[in-house]
Design an enzyme around this catalytic site. Structure first.
Site, PDB file in Angstrom:
ATOM      1  N   ARG A 264      -9.320  -0.400  -1.221  1.00  0.00           N
ATOM      2  CA  ARG A 264      -9.842  -2.051  -0.541  1.00  0.00           C
ATOM      3  C   ARG A 264     -11.531  -2.630   0.390  1.00  0.00           C
ATOM      4  O   ARG A 264     -11.594  -3.806   0.107  1.00  0.00           O
ATOM      5  CB  ARG A 264      -8.808  -2.196   0.513  1.00  0.00           C
ATOM      6  CG  ARG A 264      -7.375  -1.849  -0.507  1.00  0.00           C
ATOM      7  CD  ARG A 264      -6.281  -2.202   0.510  1.00  0.00           C
ATOM      8  NE  ARG A 264      -6.988  -0.576   1.164  1.00  0.00           N
ATOM      9  CZ  ARG A 264      -5.247  -0.584   2.261  1.00  0.00           C
ATOM     10  NH1 ARG A 264      -4.417  -1.284   2.560  1.00  0.00           N
ATOM     11  NH2 ARG A 264      -5.877   0.256   3.034  1.00  0.00           N
TER      12      ARG A 264
ATOM     13  N   HIS B   9       1.133  -1.199   0.340  1.00  0.00           N
ATOM     14  CA  HIS B   9       0.102  -0.203  -0.402  1.00  0.00           C
ATOM     15  C   HIS B   9       0.663   1.302   0.036  1.00  0.00           C
ATOM     16  O   HIS B   9       0.676   1.922   0.951  1.00  0.00           O
ATOM     17  CB  HIS B   9      -0.932  -0.117   1.480  1.00  0.00           C
ATOM     18  CG  HIS B   9      -2.171   0.421   0.885  1.00  0.00           C
ATOM     19  ND1 HIS B   9      -2.556   1.497   2.468  1.00  0.00           N
ATOM     20  CD2 HIS B   9      -3.180   0.642   0.278  1.00  0.00           C
ATOM     21  CE1 HIS B   9      -3.920   2.243   1.705  1.00  0.00           C
ATOM     22  NE2 HIS B   9      -4.088   2.236   0.380  1.00  0.00           N
TER      23      HIS B   9
ATOM     24  N   HIS C   9      -7.987   8.093   6.737  1.00  0.00           N
ATOM     25  CA  HIS C   9      -6.827   7.939   5.484  1.00  0.00           C
ATOM     26  C   HIS C   9      -6.026   9.126   5.335  1.00  0.00           C
ATOM     27  O   HIS C   9      -6.952   9.676   4.985  1.00  0.00           O
ATOM     28  CB  HIS C   9      -6.781   6.612   4.691  1.00  0.00           C
ATOM     29  CG  HIS C   9      -5.946   6.145   4.214  1.00  0.00           C
ATOM     30  ND1 HIS C   9      -5.059   6.552   3.226  1.00  0.00           N
ATOM     31  CD2 HIS C   9      -5.719   4.986   5.075  1.00  0.00           C
ATOM     32  CE1 HIS C   9      -4.073   5.677   4.001  1.00  0.00           C
ATOM     33  NE2 HIS C   9      -4.245   5.342   4.238  1.00  0.00           N
TER      34      HIS C   9
ATOM     35  N   HIS D  35      -2.231   2.605  13.322  1.00  0.00           N
ATOM     36  CA  HIS D  35      -2.230   2.508  11.284  1.00  0.00           C
ATOM     37  C   HIS D  35      -2.667   0.759  11.602  1.00  0.00           C
ATOM     38  O   HIS D  35      -3.837   1.106  11.645  1.00  0.00           O
ATOM     39  CB  HIS D  35      -0.091   2.369  12.134  1.00  0.00           C
ATOM     40  CG  HIS D  35       0.475   1.675  10.049  1.00  0.00           C
ATOM     41  ND1 HIS D  35      -0.359   1.249   9.778  1.00  0.00           N
ATOM     42  CD2 HIS D  35       1.730   1.516  10.456  1.00  0.00           C
ATOM     43  CE1 HIS D  35       0.817   1.556   8.257  1.00  0.00           C
ATOM     44  NE2 HIS D  35       1.866   1.314   8.778  1.00  0.00           N
TER      45      HIS D  35
ATOM     46  N   PHE E  61     -11.564   4.344  10.032  1.00  0.00           N
ATOM     47  CA  PHE E  61     -12.294   6.088   9.397  1.00  0.00           C
ATOM     48  C   PHE E  61     -11.101   6.301   9.599  1.00  0.00           C
ATOM     49  O   PHE E  61     -10.045   6.962  10.216  1.00  0.00           O
ATOM     50  CB  PHE E  61     -13.488   6.386  10.011  1.00  0.00           C
ATOM     51  CG  PHE E  61     -15.123   5.291  10.021  1.00  0.00           C
ATOM     52  CD1 PHE E  61     -15.497   5.359   8.977  1.00  0.00           C
ATOM     53  CD2 PHE E  61     -14.532   3.938  10.964  1.00  0.00           C
ATOM     54  CE1 PHE E  61     -16.353   4.523   8.920  1.00  0.00           C
ATOM     55  CE2 PHE E  61     -16.151   3.501  10.828  1.00  0.00           C
ATOM     56  CZ  PHE E  61     -16.831   3.757   9.891  1.00  0.00           C
TER      57      PHE E  61
ATOM     58  N   ASP F   1      -8.948  -1.414   7.130  1.00  0.00           N
ATOM     59  CA  ASP F   1      -9.045  -2.040   8.842  1.00  0.00           C
ATOM     60  C   ASP F   1     -10.295  -2.218   8.881  1.00  0.00           C
ATOM     61  O   ASP F   1     -10.821  -3.201  10.050  1.00  0.00           O
ATOM     62  CB  ASP F   1      -8.063  -1.079   9.131  1.00  0.00           C
ATOM     63  CG  ASP F   1      -6.820  -0.798   9.313  1.00  0.00           C
ATOM     64  OD1 ASP F   1      -6.418  -2.179   9.107  1.00  0.00           O
ATOM     65  OD2 ASP F   1      -6.329  -0.416   9.583  1.00  0.00           O
TER      66      ASP F   1
ATOM     67  N   ARG G 299       1.363  -8.090   4.902  1.00  0.00           N
ATOM     68  CA  ARG G 299       1.955  -7.138   4.256  1.00  0.00           C
ATOM     69  C   ARG G 299       3.578  -7.427   3.539  1.00  0.00           C
ATOM     70  O   ARG G 299       4.373  -6.688   3.930  1.00  0.00           O
ATOM     71  CB  ARG G 299       2.753  -5.728   5.073  1.00  0.00           C
ATOM     72  CG  ARG G 299       2.831  -4.664   4.877  1.00  0.00           C
ATOM     73  CD  ARG G 299       2.145  -3.757   3.774  1.00  0.00           C
ATOM     74  NE  ARG G 299       0.714  -3.523   3.490  1.00  0.00           N
ATOM     75  CZ  ARG G 299       0.323  -2.415   3.915  1.00  0.00           C
ATOM     76  NH1 ARG G 299       1.134  -1.308   4.339  1.00  0.00           N
ATOM     77  NH2 ARG G 299      -0.604  -2.489   3.179  1.00  0.00           N
TER      78      ARG G 299
HETATM   79  N1  CMC Z   1     -12.540   9.566  13.702  1.00  0.00           N
HETATM   80  C1  CMC Z   1     -12.577  10.908  14.149  1.00  0.00           C
HETATM   81  N2  CMC Z   1     -12.155  12.192  13.498  1.00  0.00           N
HETATM   82  C2  CMC Z   1     -11.328  11.405  12.631  1.00  0.00           C
HETATM   83  C3  CMC Z   1     -11.485  10.165  11.846  1.00  0.00           C
HETATM   84  C4  CMC Z   1     -11.529   9.477  13.047  1.00  0.00           C
HETATM   85  N3  CMC Z   1     -11.203   8.204  12.795  1.00  0.00           N
HETATM   86  N4  CMC Z   1     -10.225  10.418  11.687  1.00  0.00           N
HETATM   87  C5  CMC Z   1      -9.333  11.832  10.816  1.00  0.00           C
HETATM   88  N5  CMC Z   1     -10.864  12.704  11.821  1.00  0.00           N
HETATM   89  C6  CMC Z   1     -10.427  13.510  11.896  1.00  0.00           C
HETATM   90  C7  CMC Z   1      -9.378  14.116  13.235  1.00  0.00           C
HETATM   91  O1  CMC Z   1     -10.329  14.648  14.367  1.00  0.00           O
HETATM   92  C8  CMC Z   1      -9.026  15.418  12.562  1.00  0.00           C
HETATM   93  O2  CMC Z   1     -10.273  16.496  12.863  1.00  0.00           O
HETATM   94  P1  CMC Z   1     -10.157  18.046  13.082  1.00  0.00           P
HETATM   95  O3  CMC Z   1      -9.652  18.584  11.416  1.00  0.00           O
HETATM   96  O4  CMC Z   1     -11.149  18.875  13.739  1.00  0.00           O
HETATM   97  O5  CMC Z   1      -9.273  18.010  14.491  1.00  0.00           O
HETATM   98  C9  CMC Z   1      -9.102  15.281  10.755  1.00  0.00           C
HETATM   99  O6  CMC Z   1     -10.708  14.448  11.031  1.00  0.00           O
HETATM  100  C10 CMC Z   1      -8.060  14.505  10.432  1.00  0.00           C
HETATM  101  O7  CMC Z   1      -7.599  13.947  10.943  1.00  0.00           O
HETATM  102  P2  CMC Z   1      -5.650  13.839  11.425  1.00  0.00           P
HETATM  103  O8  CMC Z   1      -5.236  13.181  12.487  1.00  0.00           O
HETATM  104  O9  CMC Z   1      -4.630  15.042  11.387  1.00  0.00           O
HETATM  105  O10 CMC Z   1      -5.256  13.193   9.960  1.00  0.00           O
HETATM  106  P3  CMC Z   1      -3.927  12.460   9.166  1.00  0.00           P
HETATM  107  O11 CMC Z   1      -3.750  12.415   8.346  1.00  0.00           O
HETATM  108  O12 CMC Z   1      -3.129  12.871  10.153  1.00  0.00           O
HETATM  109  O13 CMC Z   1      -5.318  10.937   9.655  1.00  0.00           O
HETATM  110  C11 CMC Z   1      -5.584   8.758  10.110  1.00  0.00           C
HETATM  111  C12 CMC Z   1      -4.787  10.123   9.033  1.00  0.00           C
HETATM  112  C13 CMC Z   1      -5.728   7.581  10.208  1.00  0.00           C
HETATM  113  C14 CMC Z   1      -4.332   8.943  11.000  1.00  0.00           C
HETATM  114  C15 CMC Z   1      -7.025   8.925  10.754  1.00  0.00           C
HETATM  115  O14 CMC Z   1      -7.692   9.048  10.174  1.00  0.00           O
HETATM  116  C16 CMC Z   1      -7.209   7.902  11.810  1.00  0.00           C
HETATM  117  O15 CMC Z   1      -6.251   8.521  13.278  1.00  0.00           O
HETATM  118  N6  CMC Z   1      -7.639   6.956  11.743  1.00  0.00           N
HETATM  119  C17 CMC Z   1      -8.508   6.021  12.813  1.00  0.00           C
HETATM  120  C18 CMC Z   1      -7.305   5.244  12.668  1.00  0.00           C
HETATM  121  C19 CMC Z   1      -7.690   4.343  11.550  1.00  0.00           C
HETATM  122  O16 CMC Z   1      -8.405   3.141  11.570  1.00  0.00           O
HETATM  123  N7  CMC Z   1      -6.077   4.020  10.669  1.00  0.00           N
HETATM  124  C20 CMC Z   1      -5.536   2.453  10.451  1.00  0.00           C
HETATM  125  C21 CMC Z   1      -5.253   3.275   8.682  1.00  0.00           C
HETATM  126  S1  CMC Z   1      -5.646   2.794   7.061  1.00  0.00           S
HETATM  127  C22 CMC Z   1      -4.873   1.399   7.492  1.00  0.00           C
HETATM  128  C23 CMC Z   1      -3.387   1.588   7.958  1.00  0.00           C
HETATM  129  O17 CMC Z   1      -2.643   2.154   6.360  1.00  0.00           O
HETATM  130  O18 CMC Z   1      -3.456   0.859   8.882  1.00  0.00           O
END
Ligand code: CMC
Length: 382
Positions: free
Chosen positions: A276, A189, A266, A224, A264, A319, A344
């Site tokens: 996916r 990925h 990404h 992650h 949720f 996920d 992976r």
């Molecule tokens: N639930 C609630 N709010 C969210 C989520 C979520 N899952 N994801 C992003 N947001 C919000 C976040 O609170 C922020 O809002 P605000 O601007 O109001 O503070 C905004 O969206 C941007 O978030 P960010 O953390 O700056 O974005 P990022 O690109 O750094 O984060 C992420 C990406 C995957 C870490 C994040 O979406 C997240 O924490 N998701 C939940 C964990 C998850 O499912 N991880 C698996 C990733 S995909 C498979 C893999 O590669 O492992």
């Protein structure tokens, strides 16, 4: 000094040039060695796609047969690996046991190969490691839970063998096919944190085992790979608190508390559907029918997805469906992220080999915001 640029979390930064994969978000495609990963997952099983990822081209019949045989023959691990698991406190996370075992297995490689980081050596050692990953993963869980070790069965293919070692039962065709599909979806990925970690380590001309060990630590984190386990726990928590009827309120309450909903969002897809997740979701109803709580869990799954889209404009990542699929397959939740790592491994091997083929040491700079002009004479020693 070149003009200073800073992108928090390295967002949007191009870290390397690669021929392995690319998230072409505009075209809704995950490109893997020139193919669309979703098409690969629909038409091929994990083993030929692993060959493609590692070797750069799809195998012909002969190449596939030889690769498949290697994976079966190299699967057996030294018995000391099981002793290592025995020595660990029972509270050890499977992923930590897996990480320790990967590191330990390096000691069984030829030291000259470990010292010589050529793509050929990476691929030879990486194929051996890939063969062993299901064995160390399933049996780390087994030993930590006082269950007997299940040795790999060379008459079984990669995914079937893996499920067999996890559950102790030979899986039926539906379970095998859907499990295999999840492995293919996870195979590669582009540049997630774990792949970046592996390439950073490899760029010192350190060996494949060190790079995969570091990637394992990275993948464990809940932002992650750890998200798939968190998804399963959340769906079961909602089930326990009242099921589909309370699912929307459950999510609204968590969002009101500014909590993240795992599975949720990404960094790259942002507000687009992870292809996916879209593919894997279609296989949930088939599995849900086979599980006593399956239909209810699938309703919860859909309500959570609708609520997240309406409230935050966020879509599931890979996920999210995997957390439910593995639960419905009877896989212990603690194994969800370790299984992601097994899948992976093919991608990590390809990236380490590519890094070593065109290496330049990763060494970024910082923007320093700490103090200056302090002097040790200002410190009083008592
Ligand atoms: N639930 C609630 N709010 C969210 C989520 C979520 N899952 N994801 C992003 N947001 C919000 C976040 O609170 C922020 O809002 P605000 O601007 O109001 O503070 C905004 O969206 C941007 O978030 P960010 O953390 O700056 O974005 P990022 O690109 O750094 O984060 C992420 C990406 C995957 C870490 C994040 O979406 C997240 O924490 N998701 C939940 C964990 C998850 O499912 N991880 C698996 C990733 S995909 C498979 C893999 O590669 O492992």
């Amino acid at each position: 000094m070149a003009q200073e640029t800073y992108s928090p979390g390295l967002e949007g930064v191009i870290a390397t040039i690669t021929e392995i994969s690319y998230l072409d978000v505009d075209h809704g495609q995950i490109l893997v060695r020139g193919y669309d990963l979703i098409e690969l997952a629909r038409h091929l099983s994990y083993v030929p796609v692993a060959y493609l990822v590692i070797h750069g081209h799809l195998p012909n019949d002969e190449e596939l047969a030889a690769f498949d045989q290697r994976l079966r023959e190299d699967a057996v691990v030294p018995q000391e690996v099981y002793q290592l698991f025995q020595l660990m406190p029972k509270t050890t996370a499977v992923m930590d046991a897996q990480r320790t075992a990967i590191s330990f297995l390096a000691s069984y490689e030829d030291p000259a190969m470990l010292r010589t980081p050529t793509p050929e050596n990476d691929i030879a050692m990486g194929t051996r490691l890939l063969a062993r990953m299901p064995v160390i993963t399933a049996n780390a869980y087994r030993v930590l839970h006082d269950q007997p070790v299940v040795e790999p069965d060379p008459s079984l293919g990669f995914s079937e063998n893996f499920l067999y070692m996890i559950t102790g039962q030979k899986p039926d065709e539906t379970a095998r096919r859907i499990f295999d599909l999840t492995l293919t979806c996870y195979i590669e990925h582009e540049m997630p944190n774990s792949t970046f970690a592996a390439r950073v380590i490899a760029s010192t001309l350190s060996d494949l085992y060190g790079a995969v060990t570091g990637a394992t630590a990275s993948l464990k984190g809940p932002l992650h790979g750890g998200a798939n386990e968190a998804v399963a726990h959340m769906l079961l928590d909602i089930l326990e608190q009242g099921g589909a009827d309370v699912a929307e309120r459950y999510i609204l309450d968590r969002l009101a508390r500014k909590e993240r909903i795992m599975g949720f969002g990404h960094r790259v897809y942002m507000k687009k559907y992870d292809p996916r997740a879209a593919l894997m979701k279609d296989f949930i109803p088939e599995l849900a029918k086979r599980h006593p709580q399956g239909e209810e869990l699938y309703r919860i799954y859909q309500i959570v997805e609708e609520t997240m889209h309406r409230e935050k404009g966020l879509f599931p990542n890979a996920d999210y469906p995997v957390g439910l699929i593995y639960y419905l397959l009877g896989i212990p939740i603690d194994l969800d992220t370790p299984i992601f790592l097994v899948a992976r491994t093919a991608g990590l091997v390809a990236h380490v080999a590519e890094q070593h083929a065109h290496n330049r040491l990763f060494r970024p700079r910082v923007r320093y915001e700490g103090p200056r002009d302090l002097h040790p004479t200002q410190v009083t020693v008592h």
